[in-house]
Design an enzyme around this catalytic site. Structure first.
Site, PDB file in Angstrom:
ATOM      1  CB  SER A   1      -0.898   0.016   1.237  1.00  0.00           C
ATOM      2  OG  SER A   1      -1.606   1.234   1.314  1.00  0.00           O
TER       3      SER A   1
ATOM      4  CE1 TYR B   1      -4.370  -2.123   4.723  1.00  0.00           C
ATOM      5  CE2 TYR B   1      -3.376   0.014   4.309  1.00  0.00           C
ATOM      6  CZ  TYR B   1      -3.945  -1.146   3.839  1.00  0.00           C
ATOM      7  OH  TYR B   1      -4.083  -1.348   2.484  1.00  0.00           O
TER       8      TYR B   1
END
Ligand SMILES: NC(=O)c1ccc[n+]([C@@H]2O[C@H](COP(=O)([O-])OP(=O)(O)OC[C@H]3O[C@@H](n4cnc5c(N)ncnc54)[C@H](OP(=O)(O)O)[C@@H]3O)[C@@H](O)[C@H]2O)c1
Length: 254
Positions: A147, A160
């Site tokens: 990401s 995350y």
């Protein structure tokens, strides 16, 4: 879309019951591959995805990636069905908000553990099981979906961001370890992509601000991530091993 040829290749895509994983499975099948559509809770949806794929011989395989025993069984059953795995795409992941001020200590720990268990340890365990097999064959590709948040930060989803940064590091270490075995490992780091994971925020008042982060004034569609994955999995991309490809529409420069 550039045409790729994966005729006769077998691909395991984790988290392929929806979103980016579904687009990756669809693209590989359109290019001739046999796909193992991995899911966790949405078996029916995964079955629909399998049935929608071009070609024949696709399967569905279920596992909670947070469970190492289930991961090993899932890889074994894929190998029993296919005989080999040429390409592994570690796509499954979870995103949970836990802004520090509004999160109890207990919840903070729960979210951190769940996120690391699925995004990092789950991916490491799938990679271990599949890499053992690929080393035997002295051939393979592993592509990890990480990401933009690994680089840009995730202020309200710190676990995350950390899980994806660790996954980038894992990809690069594994690329170095596996290259002598003719196995090539890369990562794709998307910015925002239109899926269930991002739907709520993209439809909220923050959506316009997110789209404006890119000079293209939009977020990615799942097929754009799939395109990059197929490129990295295709013959000729071997020397890209250990690379992390940003697919973020110039929304974050690093
Ligand atoms: N969407 C974005 O904006 C964006 C941006 C950057 C990176 N990414 C990354 O891209 C990947 C795919 O994202 P997405 O947006 O397509 O996600 P999504 O629509 O939320 O789908 C997540 C997938 O992961 C599976 N999954 C969830 N928990 C799991 C678990 N414990 N064990 C095994 N599988 C599990 C789900 O399976 P079931 O549905 O069967 O339970 C589903 O197939 C993720 O790694 C995500 O972090 C997404």
């Amino acid at each position: 879309m550039m045409t790729f040829d994966f005729q006769g290749k077998t691909v395991l895509v984790t988290g392929a019951s929806r979103g980016i994983g579904e687009a990756i499975a669809t693209s590989f099948a359109s290019c001739g591959a046999h796909v193992a559509v991995h899911y966790y809770q949405q078996g029916d949806t995964a079955d629909n995805v399998r049935n929608s794929l071009a070609g024949t011989g696709h399967i569905i395989v279920g596992a909670n990636l947070a469970n190492p025993v289930a991961v090993e069984k899932m890889v074994t059953s894929t190998l029993n069905e296919f005989g080999q795995i040429d390409i592994l795409v570690n796509n499954a992941g979870i995103y949970q908000e836990h802004p520090l001020h509004q999160t109890s200590y207990e919840d903070w720990q729960t979210v951190w553990q769940q996120t690391i268990n699925v995004n990092l340890l789950g991916t490491a365990n799938v990679s271990y099981c599949v890499a053992k097999h690929m080393i035997e064959r002295q051939s393979g590709r592993i592509i990890n979906i990480t990401s933009r948040g690994a680089f840009r930060g995730e202020p309200t989803a710190t676990a995350y961001g950390a899980s994806k940064a660790a996954l980038n590091s894992f990809s690069q270490s594994l690329a170095q370890y596996l290259a002598p075995h003719n196995i090539f490992v890369t990562a794709v780091a998307p910015g925002f992509v239109e899926t269930e994971m991002s739907r709520a925020v993209l439809e909220s008042p923050a959506g316009d601000f997110i789209r404006q982060q890119s000079p293209l004034n939009r977020v990615a569609c799942p097929e754009e991530i799939a395109h990059t994955v197929l490129f990295l999995a295709s013959p000729g991309s071997e020397f890209l091993t250990d690379t992390i490809v940003d697919v973020n529409g110039a929304s974050y420069l690093r």
